[in-house]
Design an enzyme around this catalytic site. Sequence first.
Site, short mmCIF file in Angstrom:
data_model
loop_
_atom_site.label_atom_id
_atom_site.label_comp_id
_atom_site.label_asym_id
_atom_site.label_seq_id
_atom_site.Cartn_x
_atom_site.Cartn_y
_atom_site.Cartn_z
N TYR A 154 39.24 30.91 32.91
CA TYR A 154 40.39 31.80 32.74
C TYR A 154 39.87 33.14 32.23
CZ TYR A 154 45.14 33.17 31.19
OH TYR A 154 46.35 33.81 31.00
N LYS A 195 40.65 31.92 37.16
CA LYS A 195 42.02 32.40 37.05
C LYS A 195 41.92 33.89 36.74
CE LYS A 195 46.33 31.92 34.46
NZ LYS A 195 47.01 31.24 33.31
#
Length: 308
Positions: free
Chosen positions: A136, A164
């Site tokens: 992320y 992400k």
Amino acid sequence: MNFQWKGVMPAVTTKFTADDQLDMDLFAVNINAQLEAGVHGIILGGTLGEASTLTSKEKECLLRETIDICNQKVPVIINIAEQSTAGAIESAKKAESLGASGLMMLPPMRYKATSRETMVYFKAVAQSTSLPIMVYNNPVDYQIEVTLDMFEELLKLDNIQAVKESTRDISNITRIKNRFGDRLKILSGVDTLALESMVMGAEGWVAGLVCAFPAETVAIYELVQQGRIAEAIEIYRWFLPLLELDINPQLVQNIKMAEKATGIGSEFVRAPRLPLEGKERQRVENIIKKGLETRPDLSKFKLKTAAL
């Protein structure tokens, strides 16, 4: 479960009762609504999941229940957001033992790690598990950026497979593709940039407002995949005021209000979060009300996903 990092993957909210217990019945309602709409995976324990307020026992309960509901239909991914490397490794091992399909990983929490510290942290966790990992990358909110040079090193580990992408820089998708090709899969992590990201090559969308509007979110993804960009934009223009509720410090409260309005959630949040009130509550209510009143008829797009 073997799976590909692609498609719509809701970062689901955690449902609570009025007395601050897990509401597993309502949680199941929402997960089933996601599956019926044709999502491609479920992500637990992110910001929307209020993971920082959950106990280890509650996280285990949510993971077990989600795996049971999904029944191998889609992968179940859990977020790892810990203060220490040892804690992250323990969480990863626990997730694997319980049957999670993959991990989403944040950099170390509450400590602004250096680039070297961040890479050592990711590597240590990746080497402790066989589960595939999505990093992320959200320097806006977490103040740590995973640069392309850092990914060059991290991708030496086979199970680090996706990002992400939440840098808010659309051109970063092209930089990733130019440098890594298909080796690093990209899922957009910003609702208000999702369509643009997928047009530029992102394989999927880790979505927030999907929690309240799963069919519309999946429809946008499917239309982009079919090259029907103008039709995707039609839905997206309707959706944007709602999607903007995700890029707000009170995103959890906002999205839970939307979930309640669409009948697949409640407003209950866990302290220190509190339900919205006053002018801000009225503003969010107005956005949701207008969205519901002007909700597009998805049947005209003749898509084949389950809820369409």
